[in-house]
Design a protein around this motif. Structure first.
Motif, PDB file in Angstrom:
ATOM      1  N   LEU A  32       0.847  -1.185   0.000  1.00 34.28           N
ATOM      2  CA  LEU A  32       0.000   0.000   0.000  1.00 34.28           C
ATOM      3  C   LEU A  32       0.885   1.239   0.000  1.00 34.28           C
ATOM      4  N   GLY A  34       0.922   5.696  -0.811  1.00 36.48           N
ATOM      5  CA  GLY A  34       0.060   6.871  -0.878  1.00 36.48           C
ATOM      6  C   GLY A  34       0.615   7.955   0.014  1.00 36.48           C
ATOM      7  N   LYS A  40      -3.728   4.905   4.996  1.00 35.34           N
ATOM      8  CA  LYS A  40      -3.194   3.544   4.849  1.00 35.34           C
ATOM      9  C   LYS A  40      -3.203   2.811   6.187  1.00 35.34           C
ATOM     10  N   THR A  41      -2.721   3.514   7.218  1.00 35.97           N
ATOM     11  CA  THR A  41      -2.734   2.894   8.549  1.00 35.97           C
ATOM     12  C   THR A  41      -4.164   2.619   8.993  1.00 35.97           C
ATOM     13  N   ASP A 163       3.092  -2.247   8.894  1.00 31.49           N
ATOM     14  CA  ASP A 163       2.882  -0.806   8.718  1.00 31.49           C
ATOM     15  C   ASP A 163       4.233  -0.089   8.685  1.00 31.49           C
ATOM     16  N   VAL A 195       2.310  -1.568   4.231  1.00 29.24           N
ATOM     17  CA  VAL A 195       2.337  -0.148   3.906  1.00 29.24           C
ATOM     18  C   VAL A 195       3.791   0.271   3.735  1.00 29.24           C
ATOM     19  N   HIS A 197       6.342   3.753   2.157  1.00 28.89           N
ATOM     20  CA  HIS A 197       6.342   5.043   1.474  1.00 28.89           C
ATOM     21  C   HIS A 197       7.356   5.018   0.324  1.00 28.89           C
ATOM     22  N   TRP A 210      -1.296  -1.206  -4.303  1.00 25.04           N
ATOM     23  CA  TRP A 210      -2.434  -0.290  -4.254  1.00 25.04           C
ATOM     24  C   TRP A 210      -1.934   1.120  -4.011  1.00 25.04           C
ATOM     25  N   PHE A 212      -3.217   4.651  -2.730  1.00 24.49           N
ATOM     26  CA  PHE A 212      -4.309   5.376  -2.073  1.00 24.49           C
ATOM     27  C   PHE A 212      -4.205   6.842  -2.419  1.00 24.49           C
ATOM     28  N   ILE A 229      -8.706   3.559  -3.291  1.00 27.36           N
ATOM     29  CA  ILE A 229      -7.629   2.908  -4.033  1.00 27.36           C
ATOM     30  C   ILE A 229      -7.745   3.361  -5.478  1.00 27.36           C
TER      31      ILE A 229
END
Ligand SMILES: Nc1ncnc2c1ncn2[C@@H]1O[C@H](COP(=O)(O)OP(=O)(O)O)[C@@H](O)[C@H]1O
Ligand SMILES: [Mg+2]
Lengths: 248, 270
Positions: A32, A34, A40-41, A163, A195, A197, A210, A212, A229
């Protein structure tokens, strides 16, 4: 396995997530990405059962997701994931003890020996055998995250949520961690949500990525609309590159 | 020349600097005491160290004419027994109340307002009530200390419980832990050093309640003795007793700090 149907999440007037429709199969590795603060979290918290959905549905194997965390869904946070007052070995053994009924989850006698043996083999697998009797504060950031992963896997979850687990690590250490996570994912038949970055990391690790983002923005009320998404990509490791934009 | 905020003393220098005010105060005492005694040899206000030593030898190493006890030591033993019992009860109660209300929102809803109100009661004002209800014996003194510091410890532990990162609680749940296991294995061990710390901070109040209770109704104890000999202006007993209480307080504080460091090496390492 996991299905979100027209899922919304608000905090008061603040819409964080909106119109999320996805289906995830067993064994997928989903990354993930975004902008920071786009939810996301929050999405992981919904899967964990720490937060509840505001609208729509989120199901696991056809059942609504439990409203509190359970051993079928493991988690590794960016920090505070391990117990600071337990040694590496104790941290992993605790994961076995906590699966037993009882007031303390302490193990004694043969079960304790078995649990320690099992834990040590997992500790070796994540490369911490030399640090088995150290406390978390004596470990580097990367070692702590290896411990957190080992501990989470000891509970034998079907789903593993990560995460930004490597967000605070040096790039050199990250490469090792990627290998470890991919190995463990394959061996344990996990479904992973991670997740990150780092877009490159997302493409490298995931079978599916994905993005976000907020499709609608009201400049006068930035919190009126939530993220969804916007891109759902199959990455190259998954047969061929598919590129599909989900209909919100 | 460095800025003042960047000037730090070397370790040895730091010790010397720390001792300096003590030395100055001591010197000041000796000089004024000598001056007063030179003027009036019977002056009781600032006794010389010689007369203090004499008085303390009498208290500590000669049996009392009336009871045959070594008063200094029986006073110390009685006071420490009361303080120890009161603080131990407060620590246990405070830990239980603090964890229960810190970890369980339902219990917190019931007991937190009560805890806040009780912690605001000025305990010394309750002392007469305790004497009336529990009599003038040991129990009322121990209870005064206990109810005096339990709310403080309970509130501190409650706050510390809530400070434990929620990530750890979530993690424990994803490992299958039930509420009791989370309290016993995740919260309790991490709160033990906090409890020791809370006890350290509440010992001062504990001494205060002890001395107040002993001053009002007692037949022995450090506080009792100080207030008894006040009638004879016996500064040669009062001052050493105060110094002794201070020393005891310092030693307990030091020991608790050492115990905490020894037992909980992971504490403060974050
Ligand atoms: N408990 C909460 N109450 C109110 N707002 C929250 C809460 N948790 C998160 N938010 C808001 O939700 C948004 C998304 O947060 P988060 O999911 O943490 O973003 P990220 O994508 O960076 O992980 C943020 O704007 C945050 O302020
Ligand atoms: Mg986040």
């Amino acid at each position: 396995m996991i299905t979100a149907h027209n899922l919304w999440k608000h905090y008061g007037d603040h819409t964080v997530l909106e119109r999320i429709n996805v289906t995830v199969d067993e064994g997928e590795f989903i990354t993930l990405v975004g902008a920071s603060g786009c939810g996301k979290t929050t999405f992981l918290k919904l899967l964990l059962g720490v937060e509840s959905i505001s609208r729509g549905s989120l199901t696991l194997s056809g059942e609504p997701i439990a409203s509190e965390p359970g051993p079928d869904r493991g988690i590794v946070f960016q920090q505070y994931s391990v117990f600071p007052h337990m040694s590496v070995l104790e941290n992993v053994v605790a994961a076995i003890g906590f699966r037993q009924p009882g007031l303390t989850g302490f193990l004694f006698g043969q079960p304790k020996k078995d649990a320690e043996e099992l834990s040590l083999s997992l500790i070796s697998k994540v490369g911490l055998q030399a640090a088995a009797h150290k406390y978390p504060h004596e470990l580097s950031g990367g070692m702590r995250q290896r411990l957190a992963i080992a501990q989470a896997l000891m509970a034998k979850p079907k789903i593993l949520l990560l995460d930004e687990p490597f967000g605070a690590l040096d790039p050199g250490i990250r490469a090792d961690m990627h290998t470890l996570v991919l190995d463990l994912w394959r061996e344990n038949n996990l479904t992973v949500f991670m997740v990150t970055h780092d877009l490159k990391e997302g493409f490298h690790l995931g079978t599916r990525l994905w993005v976000f983002d907020k499709p609608r923005i009201d400049p006068h009320a930035p919190e009126a609309y939530g993220a969804t998404i916007t891109y759902d990509l199959s990455t190259s490791r998954n047969t061929d590159v598919a590129f599909s934009e989900t209909s919100p | 020349m460095k800025r003042l905020i960047n000037l730090t003393p070397a370790p040895a220098m730091k010790w010397l600097l720390g001792l300096l005010p003590f030395a100055v105060l001591l010197l000041l005492y000796v000089v004024t005491s000598d001056a007063r005694l030179a003027e009036n040899a019977a002056d009781k206000l600032l006794p010389s160290f010689g007369s203090m030593q004499e008085a303390m030898t009498r208290m500590a190493f000669e049996p009392s004419k009336r009871s045959g006890d070594y008063l200094f030591w029986t006073d110390t033993a009685s006071s420490l027994r009361r303080l120890g019992a009161g603080v131990a009860i407060a620590a246990v109660l405070g830990l239980i109340i603090g964890i229960a209300t810190g970890a369980l929102p339902m219990l917190s809803a019931v007991f937190s307002p009560l805890l806040t109100v009780t912690s605001l009661i000025p305990c010394l004002a309750l002392l007469p009530v305790l004497f009336i209800v529990l009599g003038l014996g040991e129990l009322s003194k121990v209870v005064l200390i206990a109810i005096g510091i339990t709310p403080f410890i309970a509130r501190d532990i409650q706050r510390r419980t809530r400070e434990i990162p929620v990530e750890q609680l979530i993690k424990a749940q994803t490992l299958g832990a039930n509420s009791a296991q989370i309290i016993c294995r995740v919260l309790l061990p991490q709160l033990m050093p906090k409890l020791i710390n809370a006890v350290r901070l509440s010992l001062g109040a504990g001494w205060l309640f002890l001395i107040a209770a002993e001053a009002i109704a007692s037949t022995d104890g450090l506080g009792y003795r100080i207030f008894l000999v006040r009638r004879y202006l016996s500064m040669d007993v009062i001052l050493p007793y105060v110094a002794w209480i201070t020393l005891l307080a310092f030693v307990f504080d030091y020991l608790l700090r050492r115990i905490s460091k020894r037992l909980y090496p992971w504490e403060l390492a974050e």
